[in-house]
Design a protein around this motif. Structure first.
Motif, PDB file in Angstrom:
ATOM      1  N   LEU A 153       0.735  -1.202  -0.104  1.00  8.08           N
ATOM      2  CA  LEU A 153      -0.105  -0.124   0.123  1.00  8.08           C
ATOM      3  C   LEU A 153       0.826   1.077   0.020  1.00  8.08           C
ATOM      4  CD1 LEU A 153      -3.162   0.662   0.084  1.00  8.08           C
ATOM      5  CD2 LEU A 153      -2.837   0.820   2.588  1.00  8.08           C
ATOM      6  N   ASP A 154       0.786   2.044  -0.691  1.00  8.42           N
ATOM      7  CA  ASP A 154       1.240   3.330  -1.163  1.00  8.42           C
ATOM      8  C   ASP A 154       0.547   4.455  -0.683  1.00  8.42           C
ATOM      9  OD1 ASP A 154       3.264   5.281  -1.560  1.00  8.42           O
ATOM     10  OD2 ASP A 154       3.727   4.791  -3.778  1.00  8.42           O
ATOM     11  N   LEU A 155       0.680   4.924   0.427  1.00  8.41           N
ATOM     12  CA  LEU A 155      -0.494   6.315   0.761  1.00  8.41           C
ATOM     13  C   LEU A 155       0.459   7.502   0.649  1.00  8.41           C
ATOM     14  CD1 LEU A 155      -2.122   4.714   3.724  1.00  8.41           C
ATOM     15  CD2 LEU A 155      -2.854   5.280   1.419  1.00  8.41           C
ATOM     16  N   ALA A 156       1.837   7.540  -0.110  1.00 13.45           N
ATOM     17  CA  ALA A 156       2.402   8.640  -0.217  1.00 13.45           C
ATOM     18  C   ALA A 156       1.633   9.370  -1.230  1.00 13.45           C
ATOM     19  CB  ALA A 156       3.830   8.497  -0.567  1.00 13.45           C
ATOM     20  N   ARG A 157       0.691   8.891  -2.243  1.00 10.88           N
ATOM     21  CA  ARG A 157       0.312   9.675  -3.245  1.00 10.88           C
ATOM     22  C   ARG A 157      -1.362   8.815  -3.562  1.00 10.88           C
ATOM     23  NH1 ARG A 157      -0.013   8.426  -8.642  1.00 10.88           N
ATOM     24  NH2 ARG A 157       1.480   7.114  -8.648  1.00 10.88           N
ATOM     25  N   THR A 158      -2.060   9.756  -3.518  1.00 11.47           N
ATOM     26  CA  THR A 158      -3.678   9.242  -3.887  1.00 11.47           C
ATOM     27  C   THR A 158      -4.160   9.932  -4.972  1.00 11.47           C
ATOM     28  OG1 THR A 158      -4.593  10.737  -2.151  1.00 11.47           O
ATOM     29  CG2 THR A 158      -3.884   8.421  -1.312  1.00 11.47           C
ATOM     30  N   VAL A 159      -5.098   9.136  -5.664  1.00 12.08           N
ATOM     31  CA  VAL A 159      -5.709   9.601  -6.828  1.00 12.08           C
ATOM     32  C   VAL A 159      -7.183   9.574  -6.899  1.00 12.08           C
ATOM     33  CG1 VAL A 159      -5.586   9.667  -9.265  1.00 12.08           C
ATOM     34  CG2 VAL A 159      -3.790   8.519  -8.081  1.00 12.08           C
ATOM     35  N   VAL A 160      -7.970  10.577  -7.142  1.00 16.88           N
ATOM     36  CA  VAL A 160      -9.282  10.605  -7.015  1.00 16.88           C
ATOM     37  C   VAL A 160     -10.044  10.925  -8.267  1.00 16.88           C
ATOM     38  CG1 VAL A 160      -9.292  13.186  -6.768  1.00 16.88           C
ATOM     39  CG2 VAL A 160     -11.226  12.050  -5.884  1.00 16.88           C
ATOM     40  N   ASP A 161     -11.174  10.091  -8.500  1.00 16.51           N
ATOM     41  CA  ASP A 161     -11.902  10.280  -9.861  1.00 16.51           C
ATOM     42  C   ASP A 161     -13.482   9.797  -9.632  1.00 16.51           C
ATOM     43  OD1 ASP A 161     -12.311  11.016 -12.300  1.00 16.51           O
ATOM     44  OD2 ASP A 161     -11.146   9.713 -13.446  1.00 16.51           O
ATOM     45  N   SER A 162     -14.190   9.910 -10.707  1.00 19.66           N
ATOM     46  CA  SER A 162     -15.521   9.447 -10.470  1.00 19.66           C
ATOM     47  C   SER A 162     -16.246   9.019 -11.676  1.00 19.66           C
ATOM     48  CB  SER A 162     -16.536  10.605  -9.852  1.00 19.66           C
ATOM     49  OG  SER A 162     -16.603  11.608 -10.970  1.00 19.66           O
ATOM     50  N   SER A 163     -17.304   8.097 -11.725  1.00 22.74           N
ATOM     51  CA  SER A 163     -17.776   7.688 -12.900  1.00 22.74           C
ATOM     52  C   SER A 163     -19.348   7.625 -12.777  1.00 22.74           C
ATOM     53  CB  SER A 163     -17.279   6.321 -13.146  1.00 22.74           C
ATOM     54  OG  SER A 163     -17.846   5.627 -14.182  1.00 22.74           O
ATOM     55  N   SER A 164     -20.085   7.730 -13.829  1.00 25.43           N
ATOM     56  CA  SER A 164     -21.528   7.893 -13.633  1.00 25.43           C
ATOM     57  C   SER A 164     -21.927   6.684 -14.078  1.00 25.43           C
ATOM     58  CB  SER A 164     -22.127   9.174 -14.615  1.00 25.43           C
ATOM     59  OG  SER A 164     -21.485  10.450 -14.250  1.00 25.43           O
ATOM     60  N   LEU A 165     -23.305   6.299 -13.628  1.00 27.97           N
ATOM     61  CA  LEU A 165     -24.033   4.999 -14.104  1.00 27.97           C
ATOM     62  C   LEU A 165     -25.542   5.186 -14.074  1.00 27.97           C
ATOM     63  CD1 LEU A 165     -24.514   2.633 -11.062  1.00 27.97           C
ATOM     64  CD2 LEU A 165     -23.006   4.674 -10.621  1.00 27.97           C
ATOM     65  N   ARG A 166     -25.967   4.478 -14.811  1.00 29.98           N
ATOM     66  CA  ARG A 166     -27.662   4.603 -14.892  1.00 29.98           C
ATOM     67  C   ARG A 166     -28.304   4.006 -13.579  1.00 29.98           C
ATOM     68  NH1 ARG A 166     -30.311   2.975 -20.425  1.00 29.98           N
ATOM     69  NH2 ARG A 166     -32.290   3.370 -19.011  1.00 29.98           N
ATOM     70  N   ALA A 167     -29.483   4.303 -13.148  1.00 29.67           N
ATOM     71  CA  ALA A 167     -30.211   4.056 -12.407  1.00 29.67           C
ATOM     72  C   ALA A 167     -31.524   3.634 -12.828  1.00 29.67           C
ATOM     73  CB  ALA A 167     -30.223   4.969 -11.020  1.00 29.67           C
TER      74      ALA A 167
END
Length: 269
Positions: A98-112
Motif C-alpha cells: 500500500l502506497d499512501l504517499a500519493r492518492t488519486v481521485v476520480d468519479s464515474s456515472s452510471l444509470r439507475a
C-alpha cells in the motif's frame, strides 16, 4: 459451486466480523437459518453476475433472494463491509503493498433503472436518471474510499468527503495513517478553496487547472484510478444501479472494494 465463489481464505477473514446468532429456543418450531457462508455466496453471485435476487439458483443452497438481501442489509448496517475493507488495507500496508504517499481521485456515472434516492436526471444519455461513484485510491490503484451520490453532484464537492472518510490504516509500528500526503485529480477538481482546505489538513494537492492546454503530465500517474473504476464496474451489479435504496448499492460498492483489495493479497497467500 460455493467454493468457486468464495474461497476458504477469504471466508476466514469475513466470518469473525459477522454477528453471532442467538441460540434458538427448542420449544418453538421453525426453519433452520441458512448458514452465513451460503448466504454470502449468493450475495457475491449477484454482485458479480448482476442477476436479479429472485433468480438465484436454488442449487447454490443460499436460500431465497429475499434472505440474501436481508442479510446483506443487516451486515451493511452493522459495518461488516467497512471493517473488512479496513482489515484488508491494514494487511496490504503490513506487506508493503500500500502506497499512501500519493492518492488519486476520480468519479464515474452510471444509470439507475429503478429510481430511488441519491440519483438525478443529469446523465447525458437522454436525461436518464443516474448516480455517480466517487473513488479515492492509493498510488497503485487500491481503492481506499468509495462514495455514492446523485449524478448531478460535481466531482469537486466530494473531494474533501473522500479524504475525510479514509479509514485509519495500521499495519506497521506507529500511529495509523489517517490521510494521504498528496492528492491528484483531473480538471473536475480544480478549486482553490479545496486546495486551501487540503493544505490546512497537511495534504499537498496536484489538481489540473481548467483553461490550460493538455499535457499536464498527470495522466501518467492518474490512470490507476480509472483502471480501478473499470474493475469495480466489471461487477455487473455496479455497472447499472438497480437498487432503489442507496444502502443496498453502497453495500455492494464497499464489498467490491474489499474484493479488489483481496485480489492484491491473494497471490501472496
Amino acid at each position: 459451486m460455493p467454493k468457486a465463489v468464495i474461497d476458504d481464505a477469504l471466508w476466514s477473514r469475513i466470518e469473525p466480523l459477522l454477528s453471532k446468532r442467538r441460540a434458538r429456543n427448542r420449544r418453538y418450531a421453525g426453519r433452520t437459518p441458512i448458514p452465513d457462508r451460503a448466504v454470502l455466496t449468493g450475495i457475491l453471485f449477484v454482485l458479480r453476475s448482476g442477476l436479479p435476487w429472485n433468480m438465484l439458483p436454488r442449487e447454490m443452497g443460499c436460500g431465497s433472494g429475499t434472505t440474501c438481501w436481508r442479510r446483506l442489509v443487516r451486515w451493511q448496517r452493522a459495518g461488516v463491509w467497512k471493517r473488512l475493507h479496513t482489515a484488508l488495507l491494514t494487511e496490504l500496508r503490513r506487506r508493503g503493498q500500500l502506497d499512501l504517499a500519493r492518492t488519486v481521485v476520480d468519479s464515474s456515472s452510471l444509470r439507475a433503472l429503478r429510481g430511488g434516492i441519491e440519483l438525478d436526471r443529469t446523465l447525458p444519455i437522454a436525461a436518464k436518471p443516474g448516480s455517480k461513484h466517487h473513488v479515492l485510491t492509493d498510488a497503485h490503484g487500491i481503492p481506499l474510499v468509495a462514495i455514492l451520490t446523485a449524478a448531478n453532484r460535481h466531482d469537486v464537492t466530494q473531494l474533501l468527503p473522500l479524504v475525510d472518510a479514509m479509514p485509519p490504516v495500521r499495519g506497521v509500528i506507529g500511529r495509523p495513517l489517517t490521510g494521504p500526503r498528496l492528492v491528484q485529480g483531473d480538471r473536475g477538481y480544480d478549486s482553490q478553496p479545496h486546495r486551501d482546505q487540503l493544505q490546512h489538513r497537511g495534504i499537498a494537492s496536484q489538481l489540473a487547472k481548467r483553461g490550460t492546454p493538455d499535457g499536464s503530465g498527470l495522466g501518467r500517474t492518474r490512470w490507476v484510478v480509472e483502471r480501478t473504476l473499470a474493475w469495480l464496474h466489471r461487477f455487473r451489479r455496479l455497472a447499472v444501479r438497480y437498487e432503489r435504496r442507496p444502502c443496498v448499492h453502497e453495500a455492494f460498492l464497499s464489498l467490491a472494494c474489499s474484493l479488489v483489495c483481496w485480489y492484491y493479497l491473494k497471490p501472496v497467500i
